[in-house]
Design a protein around this motif. Structure first.
Motif, PDB file in Angstrom:
ATOM      1  N   PRO A 155       0.780  -1.043   0.019  1.00 56.47           N
ATOM      2  CA  PRO A 155       0.009   0.062  -0.156  1.00 56.47           C
ATOM      3  C   PRO A 155       0.931   1.332   0.114  1.00 56.47           C
ATOM      4  N   VAL A 190       0.142   4.040   1.431  1.00 52.79           N
ATOM      5  CA  VAL A 190      -0.087   4.436   2.562  1.00 52.79           C
ATOM      6  C   VAL A 190       1.104   4.108   3.581  1.00 52.79           C
ATOM      7  N   LEU A 191       1.851   3.041   3.280  1.00 55.14           N
ATOM      8  CA  LEU A 191       2.930   2.392   4.147  1.00 55.14           C
ATOM      9  C   LEU A 191       4.296   3.107   3.663  1.00 55.14           C
ATOM     10  N   SER A 235      -6.573  -1.865  11.651  1.00 56.49           N
ATOM     11  CA  SER A 235      -5.410  -1.016  11.816  1.00 56.49           C
ATOM     12  C   SER A 235      -5.844   0.368  12.410  1.00 56.49           C
ATOM     13  N   ASN A 275      -4.659   3.140  10.788  1.00 51.86           N
ATOM     14  CA  ASN A 275      -4.856   3.946   9.274  1.00 51.86           C
ATOM     15  C   ASN A 275      -5.999   3.667   8.618  1.00 51.86           C
ATOM     16  N   GLN A 333      -6.714   5.103   5.958  1.00 52.54           N
ATOM     17  CA  GLN A 333      -6.555   4.838   4.555  1.00 52.54           C
ATOM     18  C   GLN A 333      -6.081   3.666   4.098  1.00 52.54           C
ATOM     19  N   LEU A 334      -5.360   2.942   4.991  1.00 51.31           N
ATOM     20  CA  LEU A 334      -4.726   1.482   4.746  1.00 51.31           C
ATOM     21  C   LEU A 334      -5.854   0.572   4.940  1.00 51.31           C
ATOM     22  N   ASN A 335      -6.874   0.749   5.755  1.00 52.31           N
ATOM     23  CA  ASN A 335      -8.003  -0.054   5.871  1.00 52.31           C
ATOM     24  C   ASN A 335      -8.768  -0.089   4.512  1.00 52.31           C
TER      25      ASN A 335
END
Length: 114
Positions: A46, A48-49, A76, A78, A80-82
């Motif tokens: 991702p 995001v990471l 998580s 975050n 956005q990550l989800n």
């Protein structure tokens, strides 16, 4: 006398074990590593990471009768990550996991930059 008693006991024990049948049948499950490997094929690193470089995310899901991921939840901090992981995994198919549609699977995905 002791030797014959010992041999008689040993033969009796072995005879009873030869005819014993297990009382419970074991339900074998697919190893988690295989499940995680299947999921890893669908997930890309991702964006995001990119700043965090690495991370571990826990996901829960069910597999419907068509072997597709459903009721996917990503745990998580975050959001956005989800959302990114839900988008990548929703509707993807898993081989060998559609027989018990009521089972909830929990998998830990580890992200490491290449």
């Amino acid at each position: 006398m002791k030797k014959s008693l010992f041999l008689l006991t040993l033969v009796g024990f072995l005879a009873t074990q030869a005819y014993a049948t297990p009382t419970k049948t074991r339900k074998t499950k697919a190893p988690k590593a295989k499940l995680e490997q299947q999921l890893a094929k669908y997930v890309s690193y991702p964006d995001v990471l990119q700043t965090h470089k690495a991370g571990v995310v826990v996901i829960q899901f069910r597999v419907n009768a068509e072997n597709e991921l459903s009721q996917l939840e990503v745990f998580s901090q975050n959001q956005q990550l989800n959302n990114a992981l839900k988008q990548q995994l929703t509707g993807k198919k898993l081989v060998g996991y559609g027989s018990d549609t009521g089972e909830v699977y929990t998998v830990r995905l580890r992200f490491q930059p290449e």
